[in-house]
Design a protein around this motif. Sequence first.
Motif, PDB file in Angstrom:
ATOM      1  N   THR A   1       0.840  -1.208   0.000  1.00  0.00           N
ATOM      2  CA  THR A   1       0.000   0.000   0.000  1.00  0.00           C
ATOM      3  C   THR A   1       0.872   1.254   0.000  1.00  0.00           C
ATOM      4  O   THR A   1       0.618   2.206  -0.745  1.00  0.00           O
ATOM      5  CB  THR A   1      -0.936   0.004   1.235  1.00  0.00           C
TER       6      THR A   1
ATOM      7  N   GLN B   1      -8.981  -0.526  -0.580  1.00  0.00           N
ATOM      8  CA  GLN B   1      -9.280  -1.861  -0.093  1.00  0.00           C
ATOM      9  C   GLN B   1     -10.669  -1.930   0.554  1.00  0.00           C
ATOM     10  O   GLN B   1     -11.405  -2.873   0.349  1.00  0.00           O
ATOM     11  CB  GLN B   1      -8.205  -2.205   0.940  1.00  0.00           C
TER      12      GLN B   1
ATOM     13  N   ASP C   1      -5.899  -1.202  -4.772  1.00  0.00           N
ATOM     14  CA  ASP C   1      -5.311  -1.734  -3.540  1.00  0.00           C
ATOM     15  C   ASP C   1      -6.225  -2.781  -2.907  1.00  0.00           C
ATOM     16  O   ASP C   1      -7.121  -2.454  -2.153  1.00  0.00           O
ATOM     17  CB  ASP C   1      -5.024  -0.598  -2.557  1.00  0.00           C
ATOM     18  N   GLU C   2      -5.973  -4.028  -3.199  1.00  0.00           N
ATOM     19  CA  GLU C   2      -6.786  -5.148  -2.702  1.00  0.00           C
ATOM     20  C   GLU C   2      -8.281  -4.826  -2.818  1.00  0.00           C
ATOM     21  O   GLU C   2      -9.010  -4.883  -1.824  1.00  0.00           O
ATOM     22  CB  GLU C   2      -6.408  -5.469  -1.253  1.00  0.00           C
TER      23      GLU C   2
HETATM   24 MG   LIG Z   1      -2.053  -2.824   2.186  1.00  0.00          MG
END
Ligand SMILES: [Mg+2]
Length: 325
Positions: A57, A101, A182-183
Motif C-alpha cells: 500500500t 481496499q 489496492d486489494e
Molecule cells: Mg495494504
Amino acid sequence: MNENVLVRVKDLKMHFPIRAGILKRTVGVVRAVDGVSFDILRGETLGLVGESGCGKTTTGRAILRLYEPTSGEVNFRGNDLASESAEEVRRTRRHMQMIFQDPYASLNPQMRVGEIIARPLRVHKLASNAREEKEMVADIMQKVGLNVNFRDRFPHEFSGGQRQRIGIARALATSPDFIVCDEPISALDVSIQAQIINLLEQLREDLGLTYLFIAHDLSMVRYLSTRVGVMYLGKMMEMSSADELYDSPLHPYTKALLSAIPIPDPPLERRRQRTLLAGDPPSPANPPAGCRFSTRCPIAVEHCRKVEPEFRLATEGHWVACHLV
Ligand SMILES: [Mg+2]
Ligand SMILES: Nc1ncnc2c1ncn2[C@@H]1O[C@H](COP(=O)(O)OP(=O)(O)O)[C@@H](O)[C@H]1O
C-alpha cells in the motif's frame, strides 16, 4: 525513457518515523518501502503481492504522491513528479487514481453517491456547467454498473459490491490513465469478488487503463496480471511475467508463497513438496542484515546473512534478488 513505460519507479524509499515520549522524539524509523525500482508499462496490469505489512500500500500511495517519498524517483509519462510544481502535480494527479481496499471506510457516509462521483470533476474543473456534470456522473455510473436512479442515495444504502463500484466510479471520474487497485476485493463477499474483477478487467480494456494491482496472495493476481512483483519487508524480491513467475519461480520466497496455494487435484496436492513459511516476517523497523528473507529462508547460507543481494536481471524480463539462484 521507453515510450511503453508509463510509470518508472527508481530506488523509492518511504520511511515513517517512530515517535515516543512527551517530546515525540524520533526513536527509529519504519522502513515501509526501502529502495524499490521497477517500470509499469502502458496498458499492463502489474500485480504486486506479498504478506501483510510488506509495503504494498505504501508503494502505491508513494507512487501517487499521497505520501511524499523519503527518497527516490517516480516518473509518470516521462515527468519526474518530485521536480514538478504544486500546480503541475495537481494536474498530473488527475491522471492517476486509487481504488481502496475498504469500500466502507473510503466513502464519505454523509455524501450522496452523485456528489461523491461529481467531486473529482469539480476539483479538476472537468464539467462546464451543472447539466454537463450531471450527464458525466450518469455516464460513469452506467459504466460501472450502478443504477443512475440511485444517485441521491447514501453509501450505506448499498451492498459491499455496489459500494466498491462507487469507489471505482469515483476513480474513473477524471478519466485517468493509471489506477492503483489496492486489494479492491479482499473486503468483499467471495460471491461478488468475480463481478468486481470482471468489471475492472472490462474497464481496463475499454478505457485503455494501466493498473498496479495489489493483492496479498498470488492466486488472486495470476489471471489478471501481465507481470507480477513480489515484495518482502519493503524490498522487491522477484518480478517477471505472470506465467513465468508461476511456472518457473526463482526466489525461495516466491516458491513459499506459491506452495501455500492449494492445487485443486487431490493426488497432486498430496504428492507435492511444500515450502512452509514459519512465523511472521520480522519488523520493518529493524530488518535483518544481509538478505531480508534470510531469517526465514530454507536455503540461506552465511553469505546471505551478511550481504544484501542486488535486484538483478536473471533471464530476459525476469528480475530477482537472491544470491543463490
Ligand atoms: Mg495494504
Ligand atoms: N502512515 C504510516 N505511519 C507509520 N507506519 C506506517 C504507515 N503506513 C504503513 N506503515 C507501516 O509500514 C509497513 C508497511 O505497511 P503497508 O504498506 O500498509 O503494507 P501492506 O500494504 O503490504 O500490508 C507496516 O509495518 C506498517 O505498519
